[in-house]
Design an enzyme around this catalytic site. Structure first.
Site, short mmCIF file in Angstrom:
data_model
loop_
_atom_site.label_atom_id
_atom_site.label_comp_id
_atom_site.label_asym_id
_atom_site.label_seq_id
_atom_site.Cartn_x
_atom_site.Cartn_y
_atom_site.Cartn_z
N TYR A 101 0.85 -1.20 0.00
CA TYR A 101 0.00 0.00 0.00
C TYR A 101 0.89 1.24 0.00
CZ TYR A 101 -2.85 3.79 1.82
OH TYR A 101 -3.47 5.02 1.97
N GLU A 189 -3.97 7.43 -3.49
CA GLU A 189 -3.39 6.18 -3.01
C GLU A 189 -3.43 5.06 -4.04
OE1 GLU A 189 -5.62 5.12 0.60
OE2 GLU A 189 -6.95 3.90 -0.58
#
Ligand code: GDP
Ligand code: MN
Length: 385
Positions: A101, A189
């Site tokens: 991530y 993101e």
């Protein structure tokens, strides 16, 4: 403003991030045609503004064009968290060795922009933050200085041991920060950032939230607004010029002025309740705005009580009272209404409310407590004053 994954992918790609190419389709036939064009296994992905599409069955791999047609058929029209899927992204499927991530957010607590990385990618990052926060590595950068390569490398090495892979990831992090900055994002993101068996780092999911206050600087981004993928109460609120933010509580709040709305939410919390929303009906509120506000608040099934907190300055109490009256004539909310009314044209406003059986309160504390009581929430006694 939220945008779709395929739009965020385009933005990331334009900043030089490694994002596999794909096309958006609205029918299963189109999905098949794109899969034939790609000539390899593809991934078919629902384009709606919610996370966890994978878990909900909105992300599927197809080996052949026929299979892609089937997957397209399954996903188009599917309901994901209350949104109907009208578009899918079809992209070349990648083989995955590991999922990480990476994200950039406006971090109010740190008063800066924070980059976050985690080797625990592919899963819900909020869950990781809650249960295993040590698995997230953060770096807050001074927005005036920006991010340096050595900082990006430090973060990259927190998720990858291999030098070559970390080097690629560091470049991706710099570009992600650049994309975040260039588009006035509040969040950018990639989850997951993957490593392929041939040791390439690729961004295979993309999420961008744009700060609404920065939108005037980006007319090209305003065009990306997708009403089909948005939560309908927020669209409705914008149409009527209401500032509305949905929250998780059960006391629906309708207030004039952002400052008073914040104070109202604070008081609701203080007395043991939980606000269902932030809603500012604004200054000169015409009755129609109040009707729209009531409709939006009562559409939320969590709402157990409605609290009006009106301090009449430019807003006239009689306008708001007429709005409440008009709304009640249009539909009968199944939940109790508490009104605090004071200020300009208070007397007229109170008379209008009395005519429909509502006695307005003057004190804000009293109104907040009455609203919480009417929602059936037990108030912890130590919070009572
Ligand atoms: P989200 O669930 O809404 O975050 O959607 P994602 O795009 O992140 O997809 C969910 C999961 O599907 C990812 O974490 C991957 O595990 C998997 N996935 C997505 N795209 C691909 C792909 O191209 N190949 C493979 N093998 N898995 C994929
Ligand atoms: Mn994802």
């Amino acid at each position: 403003m939220k945008i779709n994954e395929y739009q965020a992918r385009d933005i990331f790609r334009s900043h030089g991030m490694p994002v596999p190419a794909g096309k958006v389709c609205t029918t299963a036939d189109e999905v098949k045609a794109v899969a034939m064009e790609i000539g390899k296994p593809v991934v078919v992905k629902a384009q709606v503004h919610v996370g966890g599409r994978g878990k909900a069955g909105g992300v599927k791999i197809a080996r052949t064009p026929e299979d892609a047609w089937e997957k397209g058929k399954e996903i188009l029209g599917m309901d994901i968290k209350g949104l109907t899927v009208k578009k899918v992204l079809v992209a070349e499927a990648v083989e995955i060795e590991s999922e990480a991530y990476i994200g950039v957010i406006v971090d109010r607590a740190a008063k800066g922009v924070t980059l976050m990385v985690s080797a625990a990618g592919g899963v819900d990052i909020e869950e990781v933050a809650r249960e295993t926060p040590e698995k997230i590595v953060k770096l807050t950068v001074d927005p005036l200085v920006g991010i340096n390569m050595f900082q990006a490398r430090q973060l990259a090495f927190a998720i990858y041991k291999d030098k070559k892979i970390a080097g690629q990831a560091a470049k991706v992090l710099l570009k992600l920060y650049e994309a975040f900055w260039a588009n006035d994002c509040s969040l950018a993101e990639v989850n997951p950032l993957v490593v392929t068996p041939d040791q390439k780092v690729l961004a295979i999911d993309a999420k961008i939230n744009i700060d609404d206050s920065g939108l005037y600087r980006h007319p090209e981004l305003e065009e990306l607004r997708d009403l089909d993928a948005e939560v309908s109460d927020e669209i409705e609120a914008r149409k009527f010029g209401l500032s509305f933010v949905k929250l998780d509580g059960n006391v629906g709040c309708c207030v004039n002025g952002a400052g008073l709305a914040m104070a109202t939410m604070d008081l609701v919390k203080k007395y043991g309740g939980d606000p269902a929303n932030f809603l500012d009906i604004g200054g000169s509120s015409n009755p129609q705005k109040v009707v729209a506000a009531m409709r939006i608040i009562t559409a939320d099934p969590n709402v157990r009580a409605i609290l009006f907190n009106i301090f009449g300055g430019i807003t006239r109490c009689d306008d708001v009272a007429n709005g409440i009256k008009a709304a009640l004539a249009e539909f009968k909310p199944a939940v109790p209404i508490t009104v605090r009314l004071t200020g300009t044209n208070e007397k007229e406003g109170r008379a209008i409310l009395e005519s429909i059986g509502i006695t307005a309160k003057t004190s804000m504390v009293e109104a907040v407590r009455a609203a919480i009581d009417s929602a059936g929430v037990t108030v912890p006694s130590e919070t009572l004053v």
